[in-house]
Design an enzyme around this catalytic site. Structure first.
Site, PDB file in Angstrom:
ATOM      1  NE  ARG A  13      45.210  55.979   1.583  1.00  0.00           N
ATOM      2  CZ  ARG A  13      45.908  56.367   0.380  1.00  0.00           C
ATOM      3  NH1 ARG A  13      45.357  56.451  -0.671  1.00  0.00           N
ATOM      4  NH2 ARG A  13      47.065  56.826   0.736  1.00  0.00           N
ATOM      5  CB  SER A  40      42.818  57.443  -3.943  1.00  0.00           C
ATOM      6  OG  SER A  40      43.744  58.321  -4.362  1.00  0.00           O
ATOM      7  CD  GLU A  61      33.057  62.603  -8.723  1.00  0.00           C
ATOM      8  OE1 GLU A  61      32.011  63.475  -9.412  1.00  0.00           O
ATOM      9  OE2 GLU A  61      34.101  62.507  -8.500  1.00  0.00           O
ATOM     10  CG  PHE A  86      34.940  64.247  -4.913  1.00  0.00           C
ATOM     11  CD1 PHE A  86      34.694  65.720  -4.935  1.00  0.00           C
ATOM     12  CD2 PHE A  86      36.074  63.644  -4.940  1.00  0.00           C
ATOM     13  CE1 PHE A  86      35.567  66.553  -4.812  1.00  0.00           C
ATOM     14  CE2 PHE A  86      37.306  64.595  -4.839  1.00  0.00           C
ATOM     15  CZ  PHE A  86      37.081  65.995  -4.944  1.00  0.00           C
ATOM     16  CG  ASP A 120      45.470  66.806  -2.340  1.00  0.00           C
ATOM     17  OD1 ASP A 120      46.290  67.331  -2.868  1.00  0.00           O
ATOM     18  OD2 ASP A 120      44.748  65.923  -2.675  1.00  0.00           O
TER      19      ASP A 120
END
Lengths: 317, 282
Positions: A13, A40, A61, A86, A120
């Site tokens: 990322r 993030s 989104e 998402f 998560d």
């Protein structure tokens, strides 16, 4: 045997974030959107340098994907970032109608894909996104393997006219591809020449495939290893040429075996060069909480799993 | 001839086109199309939009229109064809195989005048928002228009867009809601009551105009001109336009029955007789 050196663990990322920042400096048409996940997605540097070219949509989104489609009308190149879950399943119809069917030049940038999102848990660990996206006509699907490749891919997709799904992840992983690489959409990267088995990997499994090939070599097994960063369009020639030589294949991906890279490879081989294949992938299951390493081990997504699959497929030749 | 009469004649011809398109293929959505005929006429013929029939997808330096409730494609196609976007004869191909005039509008077949596919409801406002933001980035002072159905506002994505537009002062956007009170399964009141629409938009921070008779050409022109005068003032503008579904064809009015049903031969003749040819049939 060629050695690939980990120059220091980094998250993919961050490669996206750096690529986006560079695009902000070089391409005035690039704009970015995010649905409340700036940190993030590592988008802060782009935002600091180009505040007028950034759109914070909030936790919405569907609206983000529609806005991205609209921003292309007027010549912008939108990079819409959120978690892979998402960015795909939640907004599938928005992507299908407003982006893919409408042929809009939107770059869907999906972080935290797969089980390596970690603690998560399954609500956030999408393992179906490659399948969802590759089924959309005209959609390019890319899953990068390390920081350098993700940065190069981010920059490269701005030059591609059409919708792109760019999939990357959360954890810090080995950074081993060249810093100055030229990223060619749809072009496989050949990592090792071998004669006994073809190992085709994407994303975080590429580094595992390299580790597996080295260990297999110690056992006298010569693996042809291919890094497939573009799942669609697939570099079919590279796959067929390799499997013609080796006669069997192992595919490896952090994704469900239904709908992923493995299925694309199987379809290609069924049509052109049928061969035994083993699938290193999740087996039609959801993920769960845990550390990335624990999850990769539990769900059979590491070098050891690739070695086992190779030994199995060799017996089927 | 007065300007209003000219526009009414245009609208009457569009009504004929709508009836003939859906009759020919025995499918399509005449009700909502007929109800929005004055609106489309005002936009494309009444000087509300500055637009260029030499179609360019990016639409720089012109006003843009997005149809979110894509099922009313017959009125959109007729208006575009008769405004010079593509040959009027092409209306003959509506919903036929290999046609650019798909059941719901799409960019996929390259039909001039269409900038995004719509049909799956609730997405058009977001696309219009993005296009409006692109105009601001391009320092293009033209406006972006969108049309939404009232039943369509049951889709949650609209409210994401409505919240965003006000929160980010997207004041180059005029969203019109076609308040015809009907949807497929019945009236909006019976399917899912949506309460006070004006209060809802205002609570979200929009500047709201109520257009009481969306089938009165003068009122539509006045309402949309008023909406234009309120742009650029820090708020997105909403026009709540009350229309009669099926307007102009008496047996189709005031009912949801003709939402997605084509007239038979006899019904077509009745409908056409109520809307005499003005500009010439295709």
């Amino acid at each position: 045997m060629k050695t690939y050196i980990d120059t220091g663990k980094k998250d993919t990322r961050s490669g996206f974030g750096e690529g986006l920042t560079e695009l902000g400096r070089t391409n005035p048409n690039v704009v970015a959107l995010c649905a409340d996940l700036i940190g993030s997605l590592k988008m802060q540097d782009f935002i600091d340098e180009n505040p007028e070219r950034f759109f914070q949509t909030g936790i919405a989104e569907a609206n983000m994907m529609g806005m991205a489609a609209g921003l292309t009308i007027g010549g912008k190149i939108p990079f819409a970032g959120t978690f892979a879950n998402f960015a795909t399943g939640r907004v599938y119809d928005q992507i299908r109608q407003s982006i893919a069917y409408s042929g809009k030049n939107v770059k869907i940038c999906a972080s935290h894909s797969g089980v390596t999102l970690g603690e998560d848990g399954a609500t956030h660990q999408i393992l179906e996104d490659i399948g969802l996206m590759k089924m959309l006509p005209g959609m390019t699907v890319i899953n990068t393997c390390d920081f350098n490749q993700t940065k190069a891919a981010t920059i490269a997709i701005a030059e591609h006219d059409g919708p792109v799904y760019l999939r990357f992840g959360r954890p810090k992983v080995a950074n081993f591809t060249a810093e100055d690489q030229k990223f060619e959409i749809g072009k496989a990267v050949h990592l090792y020449e071998g004669r006994d088995v073809t190992i085709i990997a994407t994303g975080h499994l590429v580094w595992e495939a390299i580790q597996a090939a080295q260990k297999l070599s110690e056992k006298g097994i010569s693996a042809d290893v291919i890094n497939i960063h573009t799942i669609k369009p697939l570099d079919e020639k590279a796959i067929i040429d390799s499997v013609k030589k080796t006669g069997c294949v192992v595919t490896a991906e952090e994704h469900n075996f239904l709908g992923g890279l493995g299925e694309s490879v199987a379809r290609t081989l069924a049509e052109h060069n049928p061969a035994p294949q083993e699938f290193v992938a999740t087996q039609d299951t959801f993920g769960e909480s845990g550390t990335p390493d624990q999850l990769m081990e539990k769900y059979g997504l590491n070098a050891e799993a690739i070695i086992k699959a190779t030994e199995k497929v060799l017996k089927r030749k | 001839m007065s300007k209003i009469k000219e526009l009414e004649d245009f609208a009457t011809q569009v009504r004929r086109d709508i009836l003939r398109q859906v009759h020919k293929v025995n499918s399509g959505h005449p009700g909502g199309s007929l109800g929005c005929t004055e609106f489309f006429t005002a936009l494309y013929q009444g000087g509300i939009m500055e637009h260029n029939p030499e179609f360019n997808m990016d639409g720089k330096e012109e006003d843009l229109f997005f149809l979110s409730n894509g099922h009313i494609s017959p009125v959109f196609y007729s208006t575009l064809a008769r405004s010079g976007y593509f040959p009027v004869d092409e209306l003959n191909t509506f919903r036929l195989i290999n046609s650019r005039l798909q059941g719901h509008p799409t960019t996929h077949e390259g039909l001039p005048g269409i900038r995004v596919a719509s049909g799956s409801l609730g997405q058009g406002m977001s696309v219009a928002l993005g296009a409006a933001q692109a105009k601001k980035l391009n320092k293009d002072n033209h406006l972006v228009f969108a049309l939404l159905g009232d039943g369509e506002l049951q889709e949650g994505q609209n409210w994401e867009a409505i919240m965003y537009a006000a929160g980010n002062k997207v004041d180059n956007l005029i969203a019109t809601v076609d308040l015809n009170g009907q949807q497929i399964d019945g009236s909006t009141e019976t399917v899912l009551p949506m309460g006070n629409m004006k209060a809802k938009f205002e609570a979200f921070g929009w500047d709201v105009i109520e257009l009481e008779d969306g089938n009165n050409m003068q009122q539509v022109l006045d309402g949309l001109n008023e909406a234009k005068s309120r742009t650029g003032k820090g708020k997105p503008v909403c026009v709540l336009m009350t229309t009669v579904m099926g307007n102009g064809v008496d047996f189709m009015m005031h009912t949801h029955a003709w939402h997605g049903k084509a007239p038979n031969d006899e019904q077509l003749e009745t409908g056409l007789a109520q809307n005499p040819e003005t500009l010439g049939d295709y």
